[in-house]
Design a protein around this motif. Sequence first.
Motif, PDB file in Angstrom:
ATOM      1  N   GLU A  97       9.061  -1.148  -0.245  1.00 24.42           N
ATOM      2  CA  GLU A  97       7.603  -1.155  -0.071  1.00 24.42           C
ATOM      3  C   GLU A  97       7.179  -2.263   0.881  1.00 24.42           C
ATOM      4  O   GLU A  97       6.300  -2.083   1.719  1.00 24.42           O
ATOM      5  CB  GLU A  97       6.903  -1.315  -1.426  1.00 24.42           C
ATOM      6  CG  GLU A  97       7.045  -0.128  -2.362  1.00 24.42           C
ATOM      7  CD  GLU A  97       6.375   1.122  -1.811  1.00 24.42           C
ATOM      8  OE1 GLU A  97       5.404   1.003  -1.035  1.00 24.42           O
ATOM      9  OE2 GLU A  97       6.837   2.222  -2.171  1.00 24.42           O
ATOM     10  N   LYS A 146      -3.554  -2.788   4.197  1.00 26.74           N
ATOM     11  CA  LYS A 146      -2.364  -2.032   3.795  1.00 26.74           C
ATOM     12  C   LYS A 146      -1.966  -2.342   2.360  1.00 26.74           C
ATOM     13  O   LYS A 146      -1.589  -1.452   1.594  1.00 26.74           O
ATOM     14  CB  LYS A 146      -1.211  -2.358   4.739  1.00 26.74           C
ATOM     15  CG  LYS A 146      -1.351  -1.771   6.132  1.00 26.74           C
ATOM     16  CD  LYS A 146      -0.147  -2.156   6.986  1.00 26.74           C
ATOM     17  CE  LYS A 146      -0.227  -1.552   8.374  1.00 26.74           C
ATOM     18  NZ  LYS A 146       0.939  -1.945   9.207  1.00 26.74           N
ATOM     19  N   VAL A 150      -1.585   0.227  -0.920  1.00 22.98           N
ATOM     20  CA  VAL A 150      -0.423   0.323  -1.803  1.00 22.98           C
ATOM     21  C   VAL A 150      -0.831   0.078  -3.243  1.00 22.98           C
ATOM     22  O   VAL A 150      -0.400   0.778  -4.170  1.00 22.98           O
ATOM     23  CB  VAL A 150       0.671  -0.672  -1.366  1.00 22.98           C
ATOM     24  CG1 VAL A 150       1.834  -0.655  -2.362  1.00 22.98           C
ATOM     25  CG2 VAL A 150       1.162  -0.351   0.023  1.00 22.98           C
TER      26      VAL A 150
END
Length: 269
Positions: A97, A146, A150
């Motif tokens: 990730e 971002k 997530v």
Amino acid sequence: MPLEIACDESGSEGEKLIGGQTGVFAHAGVRLSVDEAAGCLAELRRRIRSPAVEYKANHLLRAKHRRVLEWFLGPSGPVHGRARVYLVDKKLLLANELRALVGPAIPPDDAILAAFNDVLRTRNRRDPAAGSFFAMAGDSGELRAKVAEVREAKVLDPLVPAILRAVEYWSAGGEQVFLVHDEQPSLKGERLARIEASPGLAGLKFVDSRTDPRVQAADFLVGVARRIAEDEMNGNGDAVLTALLAPYIDPASRWGRFTLWHAESLGWP
């Protein structure tokens, strides 16, 4: 009638993927009837001969019961060819990730992974954990956006993806699947709705594992699988047990190292 699959997990710590009690998450599904599972448990009791009221995976993992464990996982055992285990290397999941967000420029060492885990778990943007991560990764509006995406996607906890994968795997032959799963208090609301919307799922029931021998059999398998995988990951694996576990491992597992070592024996491309 739908295909009934009994499931259990081991190593679940929610969204905490680093710095917890376990480095591996495992989820197992077994295809056994109630009578078959009861017979499996009776045979384990006969072989282990412990006075314990409830048997768990740690009974099988004791050195003195090594032969019982090899029988349980081996080709003549009760779950061979009738079970699947989905493994997740928690640190690897987190590192993937992070790489997706920042690329290879920042080495995913434990310090930045811990800070990244903290910033994804917190819902408070002013939490000190957020400042720690952005100080290491580079504070920019793009990166913050971002990270927020997530966090909103709720990708960290491997439990829901594992259950969805179980439905996908067991329904691949065209049969609808009914899951009998050990109780999971965290599965409610949106998380439960995602599972219930799975196209291959006929139904889902949560039970106390002590009341269903099929779930107890899944508990044995998932517990020993997680321990074997974690020992392998930590560099003190047992070659015999790792080989015995290999046929059970779902190739969709987030477990790159295990896949690499055993792809040939599993017949994977």
